[in-house]
Design a protein around this motif. Structure first.
Motif, PDB file in Angstrom:
ATOM      1  N   GLY A 195       0.910  -1.043   0.056  1.00 46.86           N
ATOM      2  CA  GLY A 195       0.046   0.096  -0.086  1.00 46.86           C
ATOM      3  C   GLY A 195       1.042   1.211   0.021  1.00 46.86           C
ATOM      4  O   GLY A 195       2.108   1.205   0.476  1.00 46.86           O
ATOM      5  N   SER A 196       0.337   2.504  -0.271  1.00 46.04           N
ATOM      6  CA  SER A 196       0.947   3.495  -0.617  1.00 46.04           C
ATOM      7  C   SER A 196       1.460   4.093   1.087  1.00 46.04           C
ATOM      8  O   SER A 196       2.228   4.658   1.313  1.00 46.04           O
ATOM      9  N   ASP A 197       0.423   3.408   1.939  1.00 43.35           N
ATOM     10  CA  ASP A 197       0.615   4.082   3.426  1.00 43.35           C
ATOM     11  C   ASP A 197       1.999   3.354   3.858  1.00 43.35           C
ATOM     12  O   ASP A 197       2.789   3.972   4.642  1.00 43.35           O
TER      13      ASP A 197
ATOM     14  N   LEU B  22       4.732   5.626   2.454  1.00 44.53           N
ATOM     15  CA  LEU B  22       4.868   7.059   3.099  1.00 44.53           C
ATOM     16  C   LEU B  22       5.628   6.559   4.377  1.00 44.53           C
ATOM     17  O   LEU B  22       6.567   7.651   4.855  1.00 44.53           O
TER      18      LEU B  22
ATOM     19  N   TYR C 190      -4.005  14.574   3.658  1.00 41.30           N
ATOM     20  CA  TYR C 190      -4.019  13.301   4.219  1.00 41.30           C
ATOM     21  C   TYR C 190      -3.665  13.106   5.552  1.00 41.30           C
ATOM     22  O   TYR C 190      -2.509  13.561   5.992  1.00 41.30           O
TER      23      TYR C 190
ATOM     24  N   TYR D  58      -0.245  11.511   7.465  1.00 40.81           N
ATOM     25  CA  TYR D  58       1.072  12.366   7.604  1.00 40.81           C
ATOM     26  C   TYR D  58       1.520  12.867   8.968  1.00 40.81           C
ATOM     27  O   TYR D  58       2.561  12.672   9.288  1.00 40.81           O
TER      28      TYR D  58
ATOM     29  N   THR E 109       0.059  16.402  -1.356  1.00 41.48           N
ATOM     30  CA  THR E 109      -0.923  15.526  -1.970  1.00 41.48           C
ATOM     31  C   THR E 109      -1.429  16.142  -3.206  1.00 41.48           C
ATOM     32  O   THR E 109      -2.021  17.324  -3.133  1.00 41.48           O
TER      33      THR E 109
ATOM     34  N   ASP F 189       2.191  12.927  -3.148  1.00 40.81           N
ATOM     35  CA  ASP F 189       1.522  11.619  -3.189  1.00 40.81           C
ATOM     36  C   ASP F 189       0.442  11.981  -4.217  1.00 40.81           C
ATOM     37  O   ASP F 189      -0.452  12.723  -4.222  1.00 40.81           O
TER      38      ASP F 189
ATOM     39  N   ALA G 268      -1.963   9.604  -5.205  1.00 42.21           N
ATOM     40  CA  ALA G 268      -2.985   8.672  -5.088  1.00 42.21           C
ATOM     41  C   ALA G 268      -4.165   8.862  -6.029  1.00 42.21           C
ATOM     42  O   ALA G 268      -4.593   7.693  -6.460  1.00 42.21           O
ATOM     43  N   TYR G 269      -4.475  10.081  -6.226  1.00 42.89           N
ATOM     44  CA  TYR G 269      -5.746  10.298  -7.031  1.00 42.89           C
ATOM     45  C   TYR G 269      -5.567  10.985  -8.399  1.00 42.89           C
ATOM     46  O   TYR G 269      -6.513  11.252  -9.102  1.00 42.89           O
TER      47      TYR G 269
ATOM     48  N   THR H  84      -0.672   4.497  -5.886  1.00 43.30           N
ATOM     49  CA  THR H  84      -1.293   3.433  -5.190  1.00 43.30           C
ATOM     50  C   THR H  84      -2.201   2.665  -6.092  1.00 43.30           C
ATOM     51  O   THR H  84      -2.529   3.253  -7.247  1.00 43.30           O
TER      52      THR H  84
ATOM     53  N   SER I 103      -4.709   1.282  -5.089  1.00 46.08           N
ATOM     54  CA  SER I 103      -6.139   1.256  -4.478  1.00 46.08           C
ATOM     55  C   SER I 103      -7.252   1.961  -4.989  1.00 46.08           C
ATOM     56  O   SER I 103      -8.495   1.841  -4.805  1.00 46.08           O
ATOM     57  N   LYS I 104      -6.829   3.161  -5.865  1.00 41.55           N
ATOM     58  CA  LYS I 104      -8.059   3.873  -6.186  1.00 41.55           C
ATOM     59  C   LYS I 104      -8.391   3.679  -7.753  1.00 41.55           C
ATOM     60  O   LYS I 104      -9.292   2.990  -7.961  1.00 41.55           O
TER      61      LYS I 104
ATOM     62  N   ARG J 183      -3.496  -3.928  -1.150  1.00 49.06           N
ATOM     63  CA  ARG J 183      -2.235  -3.445  -0.584  1.00 49.06           C
ATOM     64  C   ARG J 183      -1.051  -3.210  -1.336  1.00 49.06           C
ATOM     65  O   ARG J 183      -0.139  -3.819  -1.178  1.00 49.06           O
ATOM     66  N   LEU J 184      -1.168  -2.232  -2.248  1.00 51.11           N
ATOM     67  CA  LEU J 184       0.070  -2.074  -3.477  1.00 51.11           C
ATOM     68  C   LEU J 184       0.134  -0.812  -3.561  1.00 51.11           C
ATOM     69  O   LEU J 184      -0.654   0.026  -4.057  1.00 51.11           O
TER      70      LEU J 184
HETATM   71  C1  LIG Z   1      -3.597  10.795  -0.268  1.00 48.77           C
HETATM   72  C2  LIG Z   1      -3.523   9.528   0.092  1.00 48.77           C
HETATM   73  N1  LIG Z   1      -2.383   8.879   0.123  1.00 48.77           N
HETATM   74  C3  LIG Z   1      -2.202   7.517   0.208  1.00 48.77           C
HETATM   75  C4  LIG Z   1      -3.492   6.747   0.574  1.00 48.77           C
HETATM   76  C5  LIG Z   1      -2.930   5.564   1.156  1.00 48.77           C
HETATM   77  O1  LIG Z   1      -3.587   4.431  -0.164  1.00 48.77           O
HETATM   78  P1  LIG Z   1      -3.030   2.836   0.130  1.00 48.77           P
HETATM   79  O2  LIG Z   1      -4.480   2.237   0.173  1.00 48.77           O
HETATM   80  O3  LIG Z   1      -1.967   2.653  -1.082  1.00 48.77           O
HETATM   81  O4  LIG Z   1      -2.255   2.830   1.464  1.00 48.77           O
HETATM   82  C6  LIG Z   1      -4.598   7.486   0.712  1.00 48.77           C
HETATM   83  C7  LIG Z   1      -5.689   6.629   1.388  1.00 48.77           C
HETATM   84  O5  LIG Z   1      -6.939   7.101   1.297  1.00 48.77           O
HETATM   85  C8  LIG Z   1      -4.699   8.692   0.411  1.00 48.77           C
HETATM   86  O6  LIG Z   1      -5.938   9.389   0.456  1.00 48.77           O
END
Ligand SMILES: Cc1ncc(COP(=O)(O)O)c(C=O)c1O
Length: 354
Positions: free
Chosen positions: A89-91, A94, A115, A118, A160, A189, A191-192, A216, A218-219, A227-228
């Motif tokens: 996951g990108s978590d 981070l 997010y 952080y 972000t 980041d 993610a979106y 990520t 995830s989205k 979880r990647l």
């Molecule tokens: C801005 C941002 N970064 C990272 C993540 C985490 O993503 P992941 O599911 O890859 O851990 C999220 C999850 O909502 C997010 O909103």
């Protein structure tokens, strides 16, 4: 004898548990609170995953380097594989970046709002963070990031883009300007980003040696459950981050699913278009109800009801089995993930009845 508390460092004792979003175990709930992709993986991908599962190689350790997955990402972003690291996951990405770059006494520059993980990571390491608030119209001022970076001298700047929970993006031109001026580690980041932002992933690490960009599965890739996440940065930074990762940080199954997904990249791009269409339709519908909605480049909207009492609407929706996100520090707004057309129609009809 020492008390139990005395064994735990003060900065950890002071933290509260981190809850990413309310989870309700009710089946019929419409879940629009954690920005997941509303579409499950398609059957043709599931069939490929089943074939892989049948090979039954789960008794073996996974590739600690996630090499095949990195090779596929390297092709997409036109990068050397040594500039990419895969995370659970990108978590995790981070967390690895924060732990690699920061130690007690250092500081980070964050945007408020952004997010929620952080600040948690800063608290866990025991580093200070400065926050730069978004402008009155919720945009992020790159000029002010430059100014703050000169005043506070942070070791790391985290942005972000598009931002969450606002959905507003910073143009590539502005990020370029930031990277040209600020000569210190910047983590973006994304993610979106595939839902409407402008990615700077291809410039990370070589055109701008200090720039790191993470994202990520995830989205955009309908895979929050596996979880990647990944990061692209210069080889030296990646080498340092690599030193502190768990040896087998990404499991065998997730690596394979990620590889299959990237083989069908264009399929996901088409799906993203569908989500964008639903988002734009939903914003129009919110307009007709008198809501004020920020322009979104993401798979969610940040919107304020005419009575400005977002909590009341949040609770009303919950009673109607629709879960959205309410932030106590932005009491006029709700963050609503974009679901399927049917889910958004139900949400619109419910809001109409409020
Ligand atoms: C801005 C941002 N970064 C990272 C993540 C985490 O993503 P992941 O599911 O890859 O851990 C999220 C999850 O909502 C997010 O909103």
């Amino acid at each position: 004898m020492k008390s139990l508390q005395e064994w735990i460092p003060k900065h950890i004792l002071q933290m509260s548990p981190y809850v990413p979003g309310l989870q309700l175990n009710e089946e019929k709930i419409i879940k629009l609170n954690t920005n997941e992709n509303p579409f499950p993986l398609p059957e043709f991908i599931i069939n490929q995953i089943i074939e892989f599962v049948k090979q039954n190689q789960f008794h073996l350790y996974p590739d600690p380097e996630s090499k095949k997955l990195r090779e596929k990402l390297a092709k997409i972003y036109n990068k050397n594989t040594n500039m990419i690291l895969i995370g659970n996951g990108s978590d995790e990405i981070l967390s690895l970046v924060f732990r690699t770059f920061l130690t007690i006494g250092d500081s980070v520059l964050l945007i408020e709002p952004s997010y929620s993980l952080y600040p948690v990571l800063c608290n866990a390491i025991g580093v200070h963070y400065y926050t730069l608030s978004v402008e009155k119209n919720f945009t992020i001022s790159v000029e002010r990031i430059i100014e703050y970076s000169e005043i506070y001298n942070p070791k790391l700047i985290v942005i972000t883009n598009p931002n969450a929970p606002t959905g507003i993006s910073i143009s590539k031109q502005k990020i370029n300007k930031l990277c040209e001026v600020v000569k210190r580690p910047i983590l973006i980041d994304e993610a979106y980003v595939l839902f409407g932002g402008e990615s700077i992933m291809e410039e990370a690490g070589d055109k701008f040696p200090y720039l790191m960009v993470c994202s990520t599965f995830s989205k955009a890739f309908s895979s929050a459950g596996i979880r990647l996440g990944w990061i692209i940065a210069n080889e030296f930074f990646i080498e340092q981050i690599h030193k502190i990762k768990d040896s087998y940080n990404v499991n065998f199954f997730s690596q394979k699913v990620g590889e299959i997904i990237l083989d069908h990249y264009d399929f996901f791009l088409r799906r993203i278009e569908e989500i964008q269409e639903i988002r734009d339709w939903f914003i129009q519908k919110l307009n007709t109800l008198g809501y004020f909605t920020l322009p979104s480049s993401a798979n969610f909207v940040f919107t304020s009801p005419p009575n400005k009492n977002a909590k009341e609407i949040y609770e009303f929706l919950l009673r109607n089995k629709i879960l959205v996100r309410y932030f106590a520090n932005y009491p006029e707004f709700l963050r609503i993930s974009i679901g399927t057309k049917i889910q958004m129609e139900i949400l619109y009809e419910t809001l109409k009845n409020f």
